[in-house]
Design an enzyme around this catalytic site. Structure first.
Site, PDB file in Angstrom:
ATOM      1  N   LYS A  20      -3.978  -8.668  -6.668  1.00 45.35           N
ATOM      2  CA  LYS A  20      -4.840  -9.227  -5.914  1.00 45.35           C
ATOM      3  C   LYS A  20      -5.653  -8.459  -6.143  1.00 45.35           C
ATOM      4  O   LYS A  20      -5.332  -7.410  -6.579  1.00 45.35           O
ATOM      5  CB  LYS A  20      -4.827  -9.291  -4.137  1.00 45.35           C
ATOM      6  CG  LYS A  20      -5.226  -8.438  -3.339  1.00 45.35           C
ATOM      7  CD  LYS A  20      -5.562  -8.595  -1.852  1.00 45.35           C
ATOM      8  CE  LYS A  20      -5.625  -7.305  -1.411  1.00 45.35           C
ATOM      9  NZ  LYS A  20      -5.744  -7.425   0.398  1.00 45.35           N
ATOM     10  N   LYS A  50     -10.759  -3.477  -4.227  1.00 46.46           N
ATOM     11  CA  LYS A  50     -11.952  -2.356  -4.119  1.00 46.46           C
ATOM     12  C   LYS A  50     -10.744  -1.373  -4.518  1.00 46.46           C
ATOM     13  O   LYS A  50     -11.714  -0.387  -5.151  1.00 46.46           O
ATOM     14  CB  LYS A  50     -12.828  -2.357  -3.595  1.00 46.46           C
ATOM     15  CG  LYS A  50     -12.127  -2.016  -1.857  1.00 46.46           C
ATOM     16  CD  LYS A  50     -13.914  -1.883  -1.328  1.00 46.46           C
ATOM     17  CE  LYS A  50     -13.666  -2.762   0.101  1.00 46.46           C
ATOM     18  NZ  LYS A  50     -11.961  -2.904   0.941  1.00 46.46           N
ATOM     19  N   LYS A  90       0.629  -1.174   0.024  1.00 47.99           N
ATOM     20  CA  LYS A  90      -0.009  -0.212  -0.059  1.00 47.99           C
ATOM     21  C   LYS A  90       0.910   1.076  -0.007  1.00 47.99           C
ATOM     22  O   LYS A  90       0.403   2.483  -0.650  1.00 47.99           O
ATOM     23  CB  LYS A  90      -1.057  -0.057   1.536  1.00 47.99           C
ATOM     24  CG  LYS A  90      -2.030  -0.984   1.539  1.00 47.99           C
ATOM     25  CD  LYS A  90      -3.190  -0.490   2.223  1.00 47.99           C
ATOM     26  CE  LYS A  90      -4.269  -1.661   1.746  1.00 47.99           C
ATOM     27  NZ  LYS A  90      -5.942  -1.469   2.679  1.00 47.99           N
TER      28      LYS A  90
HETATM   29  P1  AMP Z   1     -11.075  -5.118   3.291  1.00 45.11           P
HETATM   30  O1  AMP Z   1     -10.871  -4.980   1.659  1.00 45.11           O
HETATM   31  O2  AMP Z   1      -9.152  -5.420   3.161  1.00 45.11           O
HETATM   32  O3  AMP Z   1     -11.163  -4.676   4.203  1.00 45.11           O
HETATM   33  O4  AMP Z   1     -10.449  -6.707   2.861  1.00 45.11           O
HETATM   34  C1  AMP Z   1     -12.027  -7.729   3.870  1.00 45.11           C
HETATM   35  C2  AMP Z   1     -12.099  -9.163   3.529  1.00 45.11           C
HETATM   36  O5  AMP Z   1     -11.980  -9.488   2.017  1.00 45.11           O
HETATM   37  C3  AMP Z   1     -10.737  -9.158   4.292  1.00 45.11           C
HETATM   38  O6  AMP Z   1     -11.204 -11.266   5.035  1.00 45.11           O
HETATM   39  C4  AMP Z   1     -10.083  -9.664   3.614  1.00 45.11           C
HETATM   40  O7  AMP Z   1      -8.963 -10.886   3.692  1.00 45.11           O
HETATM   41  C5  AMP Z   1     -11.007 -10.414   1.839  1.00 45.11           C
HETATM   42  N1  AMP Z   1     -10.005  -9.702   0.783  1.00 45.11           N
HETATM   43  C6  AMP Z   1     -10.121  -8.619   0.170  1.00 45.11           C
HETATM   44  N2  AMP Z   1      -9.709  -9.321  -0.391  1.00 45.11           N
HETATM   45  C7  AMP Z   1      -9.536 -10.449  -1.164  1.00 45.11           C
HETATM   46  C8  AMP Z   1      -8.831 -11.191  -2.147  1.00 45.11           C
HETATM   47  N3  AMP Z   1      -8.544 -10.769  -3.297  1.00 45.11           N
HETATM   48  N4  AMP Z   1      -8.826 -12.187  -2.523  1.00 45.11           N
HETATM   49  C9  AMP Z   1     -10.140 -12.939  -1.387  1.00 45.11           C
HETATM   50  N5  AMP Z   1     -10.433 -12.295  -0.561  1.00 45.11           N
HETATM   51  C10 AMP Z   1     -10.019 -10.925   0.066  1.00 45.11           C
END
Ligand code: AMP
Length: 331
Positions: free
Chosen positions: A195, A198, A113
């Site tokens: 990965k 969003k 990041k």
């Molecule tokens: P975040 O978007 O960082 O708040 O992540 C929220 C949840 O989504 C967490 O449990 C992450 O591990 C999961 N997550 C985010 N990006 C991925 C991805 N590319 N593949 C699988 N899980 C994801």
């Protein structure tokens, strides 16, 4: 047993968040071994990078409605907003003073990041895992279901909890990660070695749960693959096809092995059409439910109840922590 997890309201929730996280929460809520489930909206984590305040507010409400639309049952799951329970920040600070800069600088998510930040890296981007540890340890969560990308942060949480327990006596439960085998890492549609995120500046890289269904089809059809023309799983040499196989497997519950067999004589176009159909069939009812409840009183009711329950647990824990550390006055 208690499980807890959260998602940042930092943009549109993606298919990766759904397959890596929310879909697991929905499955686990039916597991009788969990008698207490807390799912939160990690708005304090979202501000580690710049946010527009109007968009952030909208995203918080939208994520709450999406949790419900995806199937979280408010009779079994407490849904709340992180910033509405101030004990998170209190314990987050204490855990910043428990961890070391070296430990935080080693976190791969921070390194990734940091590279993307234009206009300065906030202190919060570095110390974010201390707050995440607080989110988990405040509630004595036994299990934390997340995607693979959070594994390192979970390990740090365990280290911080053990360090605190050693110094001050048994205070925190040491949490276990729960990472489902498939769906643990969903990749970008245009750069499948990265990965799916969003916050990706290119919206073609991800599928938002709220994307127009035709847009979703287009994004899948233009997903980057390779020129071999054969469908099988090989993350290293065929990351695009492997990612689509993972997505299809997670959605249909058919193993990757069985999918390889099914598609062994098919071309990429037919395969992509099937992936697109499966994703659309999954997201269409979610979008319908989302649109029905977004502006109903249900969302606020659920968030009020969640806040009250989470505050009750968190305040008890923080009082215990302060007391053990000799902070404030003895109670
Ligand atoms: P975040 O978007 O960082 O708040 O992540 C929220 C949840 O989504 C967490 O449990 C992450 O591990 C999961 N997550 C985010 N990006 C991925 C991805 N590319 N593949 C699988 N899980 C994801």
């Amino acid at each position: 047993m208690r499980f807890l997890s959260g998602i940042q309201p930092s943009g549109n929730i993606t298919l990766a968040n759904y397959l890596g996280a929310v879909q697991n929460f929905v499955k686990l809520q039916d597991d009788p071994k969990f008698n207490d489930i807390l799912i939160f909206i990690a708005d304090l984590h979202a501000i580690t990078v710049p946010q527009d305040k109007t968009v952030l507010r909208k995203n918080i409400k939208s994520l709450a409605a999406l949790y419900l639309a995806c199937g979280l049952d408010p009779n079994r799951v407490h849904i709340f907003i992180q910033s509405e329970v101030p004990a998170h920040t209190q314990l987050g600070w204490i855990l910043q003073c428990t961890g070391y800069i070296g430990e935080l600088e080693r976190m791969t998510q921070y390194k990734d990041k940091k590279e993307k930040q234009i206009g300065g890296i906030t202190v919060g981007l570095l110390t974010y895992p201390s707050l995440m540890a607080a989110d988990i340890l405040l509630y004595d969560a036994d299990i934390v279901p997340t995607g693979k990308d959070q594994k390192q942060h979970l390990e740090l949480t365990r280290d911080l909890a053990e360090r605190f327990n050693t110094k001050y006596g048994d205070t925190f439960v040491i949490p276990e990660p729960y990472i489902s085998k498939t769906g643990a890492n969903i990749m970008s549609l245009i750069e499948p070695t990265k990965k799916m995120s969003k916050s990706d500046p290119n919206p073609k890289a991800y599928i938002s749960l709220l994307d127009d269904l035709n847009v979703i089809r287009k994004k899948i059809k233009s997903a980057v693959t390779d020129s071999e023309g054969k469908i099988y799983f090989d993350e290293e040499n065929k990351p695009g096809i492997s990612n689509l196989l993972t997505i299809l497997s997670c959605i249909t519950n058919v193993s990757i092995k069985d999918l390889e067999e099914k598609y062994k004589d098919k071309n990429y176009q037919d395969f992509k059409n099937d992936v697109a159909d499966a994703v659309v069939a999954k997201l269409e009812p979610i979008q319908k439910k989302y649109n029905e409840i977004l502006n109903s009183p249900l969302v606020d009711e659920v968030l009020d109840n969640g806040r009250d329950y989470a505050s009750y647990l968190a305040n008890k824990k923080i009082a215990k922590v302060l007391n053990k550390m000799g902070l404030g006055r003895k109670k």
